[in-house]
Design a protein around this motif. Structure first.
Motif, PDB file in Angstrom:
ATOM      1  N   LEU A 175      -9.173  17.161 -10.410  1.00 13.91           N
ATOM      2  CA  LEU A 175      -9.946  16.509 -11.464  1.00 13.91           C
ATOM      3  C   LEU A 175     -10.680  15.277 -10.944  1.00 13.91           C
ATOM      4  O   LEU A 175     -11.829  15.028 -11.317  1.00 13.91           O
ATOM      5  N   VAL A 176     -10.039  14.516 -10.072  1.00  7.43           N
ATOM      6  CA  VAL A 176     -10.696  13.353  -9.469  1.00  7.43           C
ATOM      7  C   VAL A 176     -11.884  13.801  -8.626  1.00  7.43           C
ATOM      8  O   VAL A 176     -12.956  13.192  -8.654  1.00  7.43           O
ATOM      9  N   ILE A 177     -11.712  14.901  -7.884  1.00  6.80           N
ATOM     10  CA  ILE A 177     -12.798  15.425  -7.051  1.00  6.80           C
ATOM     11  C   ILE A 177     -13.942  15.925  -7.927  1.00  6.80           C
ATOM     12  O   ILE A 177     -15.120  15.637  -7.657  1.00  6.80           O
ATOM     13  N   ILE A 178     -13.629  16.665  -8.972  1.00  4.49           N
ATOM     14  CA  ILE A 178     -14.669  17.169  -9.872  1.00  4.49           C
ATOM     15  C   ILE A 178     -15.436  16.013 -10.489  1.00  4.49           C
ATOM     16  O   ILE A 178     -16.673  16.030 -10.555  1.00  4.49           O
ATOM     17  N   LYS A 179     -14.716  14.973 -10.912  1.00  4.64           N
ATOM     18  CA  LYS A 179     -15.372  13.793 -11.495  1.00  4.64           C
ATOM     19  C   LYS A 179     -16.334  13.160 -10.486  1.00  4.64           C
ATOM     20  O   LYS A 179     -17.433  12.729 -10.845  1.00  4.64           O
ATOM     21  N   ALA A 180     -15.941  13.125  -9.224  1.00  9.41           N
ATOM     22  CA  ALA A 180     -16.795  12.534  -8.189  1.00  9.41           C
ATOM     23  C   ALA A 180     -18.077  13.329  -7.996  1.00  9.41           C
ATOM     24  O   ALA A 180     -19.119  12.770  -7.650  1.00  9.41           O
TER      25      ALA A 180
END
Length: 158
Positions: free
Chosen positions: A48-53
């Motif tokens: 989720l952190v990667i997708i947000k980035a």
């Protein structure tokens, strides 16, 4: 970013690890709970952190920096592979040589790298930090797997 900010974020991560170890020692966390928390971080929170980035608007500049970073990661892995081969060339035990070489080339950069990049640079840091994970996965599943295979032996009688 200054060195003190980096040091403080690393200290926070180590304090959290210490807190987890202490909670385990005191019996607050069972092995099942630890496994569940690890799976939660690996399979849900980190992605989720990667997708947000990656949800930032497209920019040619970001794409160029991403590609340059990828080239840098590839060069770094190639140099590290060469240095590791040279460093462990004299190890006689082939299994030990493969393990030492693999361990010196490939690190678990995603598990601690993503939180550190997020803490220091926010989503932008995660966006560029993912490049290292791409390089890691590409190299570990090609070169890493190949180097851990036992050498082919000649079959006599054919």
């Amino acid at each position: 970013m200054c060195l003190s900010q980096l040091a403080s974020q690393i200290a926070v991560i180590f304090l959290l690890m210490l807190l987890g170890a202490l909670a385990r020692q005191l019996g607050f966390l069972s092995p099942t709970t630890i496994n569940d928390l690890t799976n939660l971080v690996l399979y849900f929170l980190s992605p989720l952190v990667i997708i947000k980035a990656f949800l930032a608007p497209f920019s040619v500049t970001r794409l160029k920096i991403f590609c340059l970073t990828l080239v840098g990661v590839v060069i770094t892995y190639l140099v590290t592979i060469l240095l590791a081969k040279l460093a462990f060339a004299k190890v006689k035990d082939a299994n030990l040589r493969r393990i030492a070489t693999y361990g010196s080339i490939y690190s678990n950069n995603g598990f601690m790298g993503i939180p550190l990049a997020q803490a220091l640079f926010g989503s932008t840091g995660v966006f560029y930090g993912v490049v290292s994970m791409v390089g890691f996965n590409a190299f570990t599943w090609t070169h890493g797997v190949a180097m851990c295979q036992p050498p082919l032996t000649k079959v006599s009688g054919l």
